[in-house]
Write a protein that holds these residues in place. Structure first.
Motif, PDB file in Angstrom:
ATOM      1  N   LYS A  58       5.122   0.352 -10.006  1.00 51.33           N
ATOM      2  CA  LYS A  58       3.461   0.481 -10.218  1.00 51.33           C
ATOM      3  C   LYS A  58       3.227   0.229 -11.642  1.00 51.33           C
ATOM      4  O   LYS A  58       1.694   0.215 -11.947  1.00 51.33           O
ATOM      5  N   GLN A  63      -1.271  -0.178  -8.938  1.00 51.39           N
ATOM      6  CA  GLN A  63      -1.994  -0.123  -7.574  1.00 51.39           C
ATOM      7  C   GLN A  63      -3.367  -0.832  -7.330  1.00 51.39           C
ATOM      8  O   GLN A  63      -3.746  -1.279  -6.502  1.00 51.39           O
ATOM      9  N   LEU A 243       3.528   0.236   0.913  1.00 47.83           N
ATOM     10  CA  LEU A 243       3.046   0.731  -0.209  1.00 47.83           C
ATOM     11  C   LEU A 243       4.228   1.425  -0.793  1.00 47.83           C
ATOM     12  O   LEU A 243       4.112   1.663  -2.357  1.00 47.83           O
ATOM     13  N   CYS A 248       7.976  -4.680  -2.202  1.00 49.11           N
ATOM     14  CA  CYS A 248       6.555  -5.522  -1.805  1.00 49.11           C
ATOM     15  C   CYS A 248       5.689  -5.891  -2.842  1.00 49.11           C
ATOM     16  O   CYS A 248       5.531  -5.277  -3.746  1.00 49.11           O
ATOM     17  N   TYR A 249       4.852  -7.101  -2.871  1.00 42.09           N
ATOM     18  CA  TYR A 249       4.147  -7.397  -3.771  1.00 42.09           C
ATOM     19  C   TYR A 249       2.818  -8.086  -3.247  1.00 42.09           C
ATOM     20  O   TYR A 249       2.054  -8.574  -4.406  1.00 42.09           O
ATOM     21  N   PHE A 251      -1.136  -8.429  -2.553  1.00 46.00           N
ATOM     22  CA  PHE A 251      -2.275  -7.658  -2.995  1.00 46.00           C
ATOM     23  C   PHE A 251      -3.513  -8.578  -2.406  1.00 46.00           C
ATOM     24  O   PHE A 251      -3.358  -9.599  -2.029  1.00 46.00           O
ATOM     25  N   GLN A 269      -5.726  -5.207  -5.875  1.00 48.93           N
ATOM     26  CA  GLN A 269      -5.283  -4.125  -5.511  1.00 48.93           C
ATOM     27  C   GLN A 269      -4.157  -4.376  -4.444  1.00 48.93           C
ATOM     28  O   GLN A 269      -4.070  -5.393  -3.820  1.00 48.93           O
ATOM     29  N   TRP A 270      -3.110  -3.341  -4.375  1.00 50.35           N
ATOM     30  CA  TRP A 270      -2.025  -3.343  -3.421  1.00 50.35           C
ATOM     31  C   TRP A 270      -2.674  -3.581  -1.998  1.00 50.35           C
ATOM     32  O   TRP A 270      -3.748  -3.060  -1.453  1.00 50.35           O
TER      33      TRP A 270
END
Length: 342
Positions: A58, A63, A243, A248-249, A251, A269-270
């Protein structure tokens, strides 16, 4: 390998906190959970934790972040990228999270380099710590991520009154000059190796076969919809497993405009593949509308798709997804073991 006393290390961390030109992040206990957060004093640092709620990614990939802003008038239009990055030290990263960050480095350097991620990453100093306690949902030993020899600037190992410190980069070496250290004795070096070996014996959960078999196993079971439908039956499609995952990437990008359209920002944002609208495209078409297909995609992405492109199994066995899943259907070790059993 160097040795620093815990008293000197605490002083060192407090000195870093008091330096105004960089932010110091560390693992802290909050409401019976562990989190990465900005340190106010060294005594708040918890290095004997089991797992944090969110991974340290993060700080390289926030986020939510504004990546550019615009301003329009009758005569002019200006567009300004937002790239203010401050130096940051992150203390207490477990090996599986360090390995996850290395995977993220590959992805954000590939084809189209992501300057937002990469600039933050370059200004981070990563101080890892070998685990003392293990999450009951983690199976990192099975994934080969319970220890690591790469990915850190400094790596700490608890040795009672001292920390053994392994140097992984020139940034780490430069930082270590700010604290009093001595060379490790042969006995201390041996003790560090014993600690690493003992870590791997602390895990109760395991993958009951080699992770190298995962890509083939998943390819053979792609069409096994009975299995995916059965296991996804209780899924809420909440995206929590995405999340909390360190690899995990995905967005989403949104333009947040003022009602006059004279000013606005583009925000990243995610996002997550388990969310119902993740694969929604123009004209309302959703090419992964079915819950079982989204569920299958998540496991395929972890064990097959990323491997096919980068050679990495994108599950590091941290156990966060299993810990945070309300219906308890997200545990990769259970799913992969059941697939192997079938």
């Amino acid at each position: 390998m160097k040795i620093v006393s815990k008293i000197d290390f605490e002083t060192f961390v407090n000195d870093l906190i008091n330096e105004d030109y960089r932010e110091v992040i560390g693992v802290q206990s909050k409401d019976s959970h562990y989190v990465f957060d900005e340190l106010e004093k060294a005594e708040d640092l918890e290095l004997n934790y089991d797992v944090t709620i969110l991974p340290p990614k993060k700080y390289m990939m926030p986020q939510k972040e504004a990546i550019l802003e615009y301003e329009r008038s009758d005569k002019d239009f200006s567009l300004e990228p937002l790239l203010e990055i401050e130096p940051r030290i992150i203390i207490g990263i477990h090996p599986y999270d360090l390995i996850a960050i290395q995977q993220m480095d590959k992805i954000f350097s590939d084809t189209y380099e992501d300057e937002y991620y990469l600039n933050r990453r370059k200004k981070c100093v990563l101080i890892g710590v070998n685990m003392q306690n293990v999450s009951d949902r983690s199976f990192a030993a099975s994934m080969g991520t319970a220890t690591t020899e790469t990915g850190y600037d400094l790596m700490l190992t608890n040795l009672e009154k001292n920390y053994a410190v392994e140097v992984g980069s020139s940034k780490g070496s430069d930082l270590l000059e700010e604290v009093t250290t001595r060379n490790a004795s042969p006995e201390e070096v041996e003790n560090v190796e014993k600690v690493k070996k003992n870590i791997e014996e602390k895990f109760d959960k395991e993958l009951k076969f080699s992770p190298e078999e995962l890509p083939t196993l998943l390819e053979e079971n792609y069409g096994n919809m009975e299995f995916w439908e059965k296991n996804s039956e209780d899924c809420y499609s909440c995206g929590t497993c995405n999340l909390v995952c360190p690899t995990c990437y995905c967005f989403d990008m949104k333009d947040m405009n003022e009602i006059t359209l004279d000013t606005g920002r583009r925000v990243r944002q995610w996002d997550g593949c388990m969310l119902e609208e993740f694969a929604l495209v123009a004209a309302g078409e959703n090419f992964r509308e079915d819950r079982a297909e989204r569920y299958r995609h998540r496991f395929m992405r972890k064990g097959r798709y990323i491997y096919n492109r980068y050679g990495d199994i994108a599950c590091v066995g941290c156990g966060r997804c299993a810990s945070q899943c309300i219906p308890d259907i997200a545990d990769p070790s259970r799913i992969y073991n059941e697939l192997k059993g079938e």
